[in-house]
Design an enzyme around this catalytic site. Structure first.
Site, short mmCIF file in Angstrom:
data_model
loop_
_atom_site.label_atom_id
_atom_site.label_comp_id
_atom_site.label_asym_id
_atom_site.label_seq_id
_atom_site.Cartn_x
_atom_site.Cartn_y
_atom_site.Cartn_z
N ASP A 371 -14.92 -27.68 9.69
CA ASP A 371 -13.67 -27.09 10.14
C ASP A 371 -13.35 -27.60 11.55
OD1 ASP A 371 -11.64 -24.80 9.41
OD2 ASP A 371 -12.13 -24.54 11.54
N ASP A 414 -7.07 -27.95 7.80
CA ASP A 414 -8.00 -28.58 8.73
C ASP A 414 -9.44 -28.40 8.25
OD1 ASP A 414 -8.07 -25.84 9.11
OD2 ASP A 414 -8.42 -25.96 11.27
#
Length: 485
Positions: A371, A414
């Site tokens: 992440d 993301d």
């Protein structure tokens, strides 16, 4: 309906078949006699390339044109050369004859030992008959008589050029890869021309002045009993084969007259020295050919064979059809790649990741959930265009630091997941550290959670553990990588 067939019916079949002047008429006449005596559905199936063709039938409004040569009782009879009977086909083939009453089935080979069967004669009753085994024995005598008449008429009718062309054309449409299509094209070329072998040579085109890409033998087919010319040709020096591909792709299809000793063979001397005495050469290109690809087909024989112009023309049409199928395969694969790929980063996304996740091996596969740190602030402060650039640079950097057998997927805005083939946790953590370093080099920071798939653990559970480990890493500023427990 008579008690069984009996000698009289068997003689009637032989007599009507003897008065017919073609195999198809003889089969139809035999079917008419058998149907008239039994009232059942009767058909005669003759062996063709990979299938049994139904050449005559009676007692049913519709019948298939062909069935696989290994299918059911007809396939068993064809393979064993012995008659067979099914007492009650409604049990043996439940649902096959939905909507039509079905009982016993009797099948016998068109056989004259020691020769293998060339087909079968089949009777399907709408009720269960007594003594089906005795029916099968008598039907075997019918099969013997009909086989003898077929042999007298010249044997199995040969496949016409139009039938062969149609069969291969339909076959091309089923190819799922360029290699399979090339294999089909080689077989079709040999069957159509009667020559001994065929090969497809492929080369990636290169700009003038740059080194040529190596040639590759994509497919090869050699007829039974023929010399393996394609293999000998493939062993020729690459520059010789390259010059040949140049000539074929530049000048189009060509054919020899089948006797190199009295002809101008300039440019083809290596082929003649390899044993080629007859050659057909074709460029394989569709209406929208790939300019980066050069493909040549060589159809060859060690014998001197004069291939007529009509056959060459038909083969050209067949190769053009193969090329069109190749173009469609390329377009299909391109569309599939687009459907499976994230358009921003070029990474594959959720669909392919789900398939790869399902194939994860316990004890050998690690999942790394990645992440991007503070990505929302980048979008809010600098705009979405800057956020997109960050993701592209990050994906490129992380993908480049992975090994060939590993893969990186983008599974969210993301969020990324890397699937690794590793020996243990330590190896997976070393790869995760490289991903963190690659992100740092691209000006980003990421948090990574690492989990090895355990024995008997569902892959989805491994993914959840890696996801939880990633959140743990994100909450502790001292650790960018966190192994799942």
């Amino acid at each position: 309906m008579g008690p069984r067939l009996g000698k009289g019916v068997i003689e009637d079949v032989a007599q009507v078949a003897a008065g017919c002047d073609s195999v198809a008429r003889a089969c139809n006449a035999a079917v008419s006699v058998l149907h008239g005596h039994t009232g059942a559905a009767v058909d005669v199936l003759l062996l063709g390339p990979g299938q049994l063709s139904v050449v005559a039938f009676s007692g049913a409004w519709q019948a298939p044109t062909a069935v696989p040569s290994h299918y059911g009782v007809v396939g068993h009879v064809l393979a064993t050369g012995r008659p067979a009977a099914i007492d009650d086909a409604s049990i043996a083939y439940a649902g096959l004859h939905a909507g039509r009453p079905v009982g016993s089935v009797v099948c016998a080979p068109l056989s004259a030992r020691p020769d293998p069967p060339i087909g079968v004669v089949n009777i399907e009753f709408d009720h269960v008959v007594t003594d089906p085994v005795l029916w099968a024995e008598e039907l075997a005598e019918v099969g013997l008589r009909l086989r003898r008449r077929i042999d007298e008429l010249g044997g199995l009718p040969s496949e016409s050029r139009a039938e062969l062309l149609l069969r291969h054309t339909l076959g091309f449409a089923t190819a799922h890869s360029g290699v399979q299509l090339a294999d089909m094209a080689c077989r079709a070329a040999v069957e159509l021309t009667g020559l001994g072998g065929a090969t497809v040579l492929t080369r990636r085109a290169t700009p003038r002045g740059e080194p040529q890409h190596p040639l590759r033998q994509t497919a090869v087919y050699t007829a039974a009993g023929a010399s393996d010319l394609p293999t000998r040709v493939a062993e020729l020096p690459p520059d010789v084969l390259s010059a040949l591909v140049d000539a074929v792709c530049r000048h189009g299809a060509s054919r020899t007259l089948g006797d190199p000793s009295g002809e101008d063979v300039r440019g083809f001397e290596p082929l003649v020295q390899a044993g080629v005495r007859t050659l057909l050469a074709f460029p394989v290109r569709g209406t929208a050919p790939d300019p980066r690809l050069e493909v040549a087909m060589l159809v060859m024989d060690e014998l001197q064979v004069r291939v007529d112009a009509g056959t060459v023309t038909v083969l050209e049409l067949l190769m053009a059809n193969a090329a069109e199928c190749y173009d469609r395969l390329g377009a299909l694969h391109q569309m599939q790649a687009l459907a499976e790929t994230d358009p921003l980063t070029g990474l594959r996304h959720v669909g392919p990741f789900t398939e790869r996740l399902a194939a994860a091996r316990a004890g050998r596969t690690a999942l790394l959930v990645i992440d991007v740190d503070n990505f929302k602030q980048v979008n809010d402060r600098l705009g979405h265009a800057a956020g997109d650039r960050l993701l592209v640079e990050l994906a490129t950097g992380m993908r480049d630091c992975l090994r060939q057998r590993d893969e990186l997927f983008r599974v969210g805005g993301d969020e990324f997941v890397a699937v690794l083939e590793v020996r243990d946790d330590a190896e997976a953590i070393r790869v995760a550290d490289r991903l963190v370093a690659a992100a740092r080099d691209s000006g980003s920071a990421v948090s990574v959670g690492v989990a090895m798939r355990r024995p008997d653990e569902p892959a989805e559970a491994t993914l959840r553990r890696a996801d939880l480990a990633m959140y743990t890493a994100k909450q502790d500023p001292q650790y960018a990588v966190w192994p799942a427990e």
